[in-house]
Design a protein around this motif. Structure first.
Motif, PDB file in Angstrom:
ATOM      1  N   THR A 175       0.834  -1.216   0.000  1.00  0.00           N
ATOM      2  CA  THR A 175       0.000   0.000   0.000  1.00  0.00           C
ATOM      3  C   THR A 175       0.866   1.263   0.000  1.00  0.00           C
ATOM      4  OG1 THR A 175      -0.226   0.297   2.414  1.00  0.00           O
ATOM      5  CG2 THR A 175      -1.721  -1.272   1.369  1.00  0.00           C
ATOM      6  N   TYR A 176       2.077   1.185   0.599  1.00  0.00           N
ATOM      7  CA  TYR A 176       2.953   2.372   0.617  1.00  0.00           C
ATOM      8  C   TYR A 176       3.429   2.691  -0.805  1.00  0.00           C
ATOM      9  CZ  TYR A 176       3.471   0.493   5.448  1.00  0.00           C
ATOM     10  OH  TYR A 176       3.271  -0.057   6.686  1.00  0.00           O
ATOM     11  N   PHE A 177       3.742   1.637  -1.576  1.00  0.00           N
ATOM     12  CA  PHE A 177       4.134   1.870  -2.976  1.00  0.00           C
ATOM     13  C   PHE A 177       2.943   2.434  -3.766  1.00  0.00           C
ATOM     14  CE2 PHE A 177       7.537  -1.301  -2.081  1.00  0.00           C
ATOM     15  CZ  PHE A 177       8.617  -0.561  -2.517  1.00  0.00           C
ATOM     16  N   ARG A 178       1.755   1.850  -3.533  1.00  0.00           N
ATOM     17  CA  ARG A 178       0.573   2.288  -4.281  1.00  0.00           C
ATOM     18  C   ARG A 178       0.262   3.764  -4.016  1.00  0.00           C
ATOM     19  NH1 ARG A 178      -3.894   0.588  -1.276  1.00  0.00           N
ATOM     20  NH2 ARG A 178      -3.808   2.763  -0.649  1.00  0.00           N
ATOM     21  N   GLU A 220       8.670   4.790  -3.411  1.00  0.00           N
ATOM     22  CA  GLU A 220       8.748   5.065  -4.851  1.00  0.00           C
ATOM     23  C   GLU A 220       8.866   3.766  -5.652  1.00  0.00           C
ATOM     24  OE1 GLU A 220       8.551   7.669  -7.804  1.00  0.00           O
ATOM     25  OE2 GLU A 220       8.802   8.406  -5.748  1.00  0.00           O
ATOM     26  N   PRO A 221       7.838   3.410  -6.436  1.00  0.00           N
ATOM     27  CA  PRO A 221       8.003   2.229  -7.301  1.00  0.00           C
ATOM     28  C   PRO A 221       8.907   2.590  -8.485  1.00  0.00           C
ATOM     29  CG  PRO A 221       5.868   3.238  -7.711  1.00  0.00           C
ATOM     30  CD  PRO A 221       6.527   4.061  -6.634  1.00  0.00           C
ATOM     31  N   PHE A 276       8.819 -20.454  -4.070  1.00  0.00           N
ATOM     32  CA  PHE A 276       8.258 -19.258  -3.434  1.00  0.00           C
ATOM     33  C   PHE A 276       9.380 -18.247  -3.255  1.00  0.00           C
ATOM     34  CE2 PHE A 276       9.264 -19.513   1.322  1.00  0.00           C
ATOM     35  CZ  PHE A 276      10.197 -20.534   1.204  1.00  0.00           C
ATOM     36  N   GLY A 277       8.996 -16.999  -3.053  1.00  0.00           N
ATOM     37  CA  GLY A 277      10.025 -15.969  -2.912  1.00  0.00           C
ATOM     38  C   GLY A 277       9.417 -14.634  -2.563  1.00  0.00           C
ATOM     39  N   THR A 278      10.308 -13.646  -2.481  1.00  0.00           N
ATOM     40  CA  THR A 278       9.857 -12.298  -2.111  1.00  0.00           C
ATOM     41  C   THR A 278      10.829 -11.258  -2.651  1.00  0.00           C
ATOM     42  OG1 THR A 278       9.038 -10.953  -0.269  1.00  0.00           O
ATOM     43  CG2 THR A 278      11.047 -12.236   0.145  1.00  0.00           C
ATOM     44  N   GLY A 279      10.581  -9.990  -2.315  1.00  0.00           N
ATOM     45  CA  GLY A 279      11.493  -8.922  -2.713  1.00  0.00           C
ATOM     46  C   GLY A 279      11.142  -8.296  -4.054  1.00  0.00           C
ATOM     47  N   LEU A 280      10.004  -8.672  -4.661  1.00  0.00           N
ATOM     48  CA  LEU A 280       9.587  -8.032  -5.904  1.00  0.00           C
ATOM     49  C   LEU A 280       8.736  -6.796  -5.542  1.00  0.00           C
ATOM     50  CD1 LEU A 280       8.694 -11.146  -8.100  1.00  0.00           C
ATOM     51  CD2 LEU A 280      10.919 -10.241  -7.418  1.00  0.00           C
ATOM     52  N   GLY A 281       8.257  -6.081  -6.572  1.00  0.00           N
ATOM     53  CA  GLY A 281       7.379  -4.935  -6.314  1.00  0.00           C
ATOM     54  C   GLY A 281       8.096  -3.737  -5.739  1.00  0.00           C
ATOM     55  N   ASN A 282       9.425  -3.770  -5.679  1.00  0.00           N
ATOM     56  CA  ASN A 282      10.233  -2.696  -5.116  1.00  0.00           C
ATOM     57  C   ASN A 282      11.123  -2.103  -6.207  1.00  0.00           C
ATOM     58  OD1 ASN A 282      11.802  -1.093  -3.326  1.00  0.00           O
ATOM     59  ND2 ASN A 282      13.264  -2.759  -3.067  1.00  0.00           N
ATOM     60  N   ASP A 283      12.058  -2.903  -6.718  1.00  0.00           N
ATOM     61  CA  ASP A 283      12.928  -2.441  -7.807  1.00  0.00           C
ATOM     62  C   ASP A 283      12.448  -2.978  -9.155  1.00  0.00           C
ATOM     63  OD1 ASP A 283      13.408  -5.090  -7.202  1.00  0.00           O
ATOM     64  OD2 ASP A 283      15.572  -4.975  -7.505  1.00  0.00           O
ATOM     65  N   ARG A 284      11.357  -3.721  -9.142  1.00  0.00           N
ATOM     66  CA  ARG A 284      10.825  -4.347 -10.359  1.00  0.00           C
ATOM     67  C   ARG A 284       9.342  -4.635 -10.163  1.00  0.00           C
ATOM     68  NH1 ARG A 284      13.010  -9.252 -12.032  1.00  0.00           N
ATOM     69  NH2 ARG A 284      15.118  -8.459 -11.805  1.00  0.00           N
ATOM     70  N   GLN A 285       8.676  -5.057 -11.243  1.00  0.00           N
ATOM     71  CA  GLN A 285       7.233  -5.307 -11.178  1.00  0.00           C
ATOM     72  C   GLN A 285       6.909  -6.404 -10.147  1.00  0.00           C
ATOM     73  OE1 GLN A 285       4.625  -3.788 -12.795  1.00  0.00           O
ATOM     74  NE2 GLN A 285       5.948  -2.295 -13.793  1.00  0.00           N
ATOM     75  N   GLY A 286       5.688  -6.348  -9.611  1.00  0.00           N
ATOM     76  CA  GLY A 286       5.302  -7.214  -8.504  1.00  0.00           C
ATOM     77  C   GLY A 286       4.527  -8.459  -8.902  1.00  0.00           C
TER      78      GLY A 286
END
Ligand SMILES: NC(=O)c1ccc[n+]([C@@H]2O[C@H](COP(=O)([O-])OP(=O)(O)OC[C@H]3O[C@@H](n4cnc5c(N)ncnc54)[C@H](OP(=O)(O)O)[C@@H]3O)[C@@H](O)[C@H]2O)c1
Length: 319
Positions: free
Chosen positions: A44-47, A52-53, A85-95
Motif C-alpha cells: 500500500t505504501y508503494f501504491r 517510490e516504485p 516461493f520468494g519475495t522482494g519483488l514490487g520494489n525495484d521491479r514489477q510485482g
C-alpha cells in the motif's frame, strides 16, 4: 496475462485488473506462474506513493508462490515445473499480483511438496523480515527472552515461531482473541497490548527482555527501554518514526540499549533465508496462517483489509 496494476498513486481505488504483457525472464531470472501472492502493508505504501516504485504502471506485490514456467539464460538449480516461493519483488521491479511474475533466482527457493502455495506466499516477506531481525541483527540465542510486539500480525506470528524454534523464551503482545492460537504457535507469555499497565504486566509475567521486535517505534520505544534488560537489542521494523518525545533516554543509556532499524529489501541473500524457511515449513516448525484469500478482482479489498482489519496471520491474493 491478467494483472492488477496502478497507473497513478492513490487509494485502493487506483488498482485495476487489466491485460498486461507477460514478462520474459532475463539472464539469471525465472518466470513463475503465480498461484498466490502475499499482501503486505508495504504494497500500500508503494501504491499511495510514500515509497517510490520503479515505474508506472506498476503491478503491486512482493511475495509469490507458484510454478516455474520458464528459466532465463544461465539459470542453474531450477527447472520448468518446480514449485517455488520468494519475495522482494514490487520494489525495484514489477510485482506479483498477476498471473505471472519474473524473479531473480537469488530471491527464490523451492517450496516443499506438502506446503500449499498460499502458505508459501504468506511466509516469504514476513519470514525473511523476522529472520533478519531476530537472527541476523539481534543474534537471538536459546534461553534468551524475546519480546515480539503485535504477535498476531503477519510478521508477528512468524517471528513468534522463529523465536520459539531458536529456543528463546517468547513473550508477545496481542488482542485477547488471538492468545490461544499464539500459545499453540510457541508463545510462552501473551499479554493484551491494550492493557493500561502493559509494561508492568510484561515484566511481571516474563521478566526483562533481551531482544525486542518492535513494529511501532512511535508508540513503544520508551516502553522498550523500560522492559529491556541490560544491553537489550531492539530491532525496529515499523513504518513509524520514534516519537520526538522519547522520554526514556536515561534508561536506554544506562542499559546500553541497541536500536537497529532495517528494511527487508536490503537482505543480502534472501534465497538463503528462504531455503531455511522452506526447511522449517517442511518440518512443521513454521506454520504461516492464511487468514483470508482474495482473487485479483478483489485485490483493492485485500489492501484495505491489510491496513484496517484485525486478523491473525496473512492475507493472500490468488490469481
Ligand atoms: N522494515 C521492514 O523490513 C518491514 C518488513 C515487514 C513489515 N514491516 C512493517 O511492520 C509493520 C507490521 O507489518 P505486518 O505485515 O506484520 O502487519 P499486520 O499483519 O497488519 O500486523 C500488524 C499487527 O499489529 C497489531 N497492532 C495494532 N495496534 C497495535 C498496538 N498498539 N500494539 C501492538 N500491536 C498492535 C495488530 O493487531 P490487531 O489486529 O489485534 O490490532 C496486528 O496484529 C508494518 O508497519 C509494516 O510496514 C517492515
Amino acid at each position: 496475462m491478467r494483472a492488477v496494476r496502478y497507473h497513478e498513486h492513490g487509494g485502493p481505488g487506483v488498482l485495476t485488473v487489466e491485460d498486461a504483457e507477460r514478462p520474459d525472464p532475463g539472464p539469471g531470472e525465472l518466470r513463475v506462474e503465480v498461484r498466490a501472492a502475499g499482501v503486505n502493508p508495504v504494497d500500500t505504501y508503494f501504491r499511495e506513493g510514500s515509497y517510490e516504485p520503479p515505474e508506472l504502471p506498476m503491478i503491486p506485490g512482493s511475495d509469490f508462490a507458484g510454478v516455474v514456467d520458464a528459466a532465463g539464460e544461465g539459470v542453474e538449480g531450477f527447472a520448468e515445473g518446480d514449485r517455488v516461493f520468494g519475495t522482494g519483488l514490487g520494489n525495484d521491479r514489477q510485482g506479483t499480483y498477476a498471473e505471472y511474475a519474473v524473479a531473480p533466482t537469488d530471491r527464490v527457493a523451492r517450496l516443499p511438496d506438502d506446503v500449499g502455495f498460499a502458505e508459501g506466499a504468506a511466509a516469504a516477506l514476513v519470514g525473511v523480515t523476522a529472520w533478519r531481525a531476530l537472527v541476523d541483527h539481534a543474534g537471538l540465542e536459546p534461553a534468551e527472552t524475546c519480546l515480539v510486539h503485535g504477535g498476531s500480525g503477519g510478521v508477528g506470528h512468524v517471528a513468534v515461531q522463529i523465536a520459539d524454534s531458536v529456543g528463546a523464551r517468547v513473550v508477545t503482545t496481542a488482542s485477547e482473541e488471538y492468545h490461544d492460537r499464539l500459545e499453540e504457535m510457541g508463545a510462552d507469555v501473551i499479554v493484551d497490548y491494550g492493557r493500561e499497565d502493559l509494561a508492568d504486566a510484561v515484566v511481571e509475567a516474563a521478566g526483562r527482555s533481551d531482544v525486542i521486535l518492535d513494529h511501532r517505534l512511535d508508540q513503544y520505544l520508551d516502553f522498550d527501554a523500560e522492559v529491556g534488560t541490560q544491553g537489550v537489542r531492539v530491532v525496529g521494523i515499523g513504518n513509524t518514526e520514534p516519537d520526538a518525545g522519547f522520554d526514556n533516554v536515561a534508561a536506554a543509556r544506562a542499559k546500553e540499549m541497541q536500536l537497529q532499524l532495517m528494511s527487508m529489501y536490503n537482505t543480502p541473500d534472501m534465497a538463503a533465508i528462504l531455503r531455511k524457511l522452506a526447511w522449517m515449513l517442511a518440518e512443521g516448525d513454521l506454520r504461516p496462517r492464511v487468514s483470508k484469500r482474495y482473487d485479483l478482482d478483489h485485490a483493492a479489498e485485500a489492501q484495505k483489509a491489510v491496513l484496517h482489519d484485525s486478523f491473525l496471520g496473512k492475507l493472500v491474493v490468488e490469481p
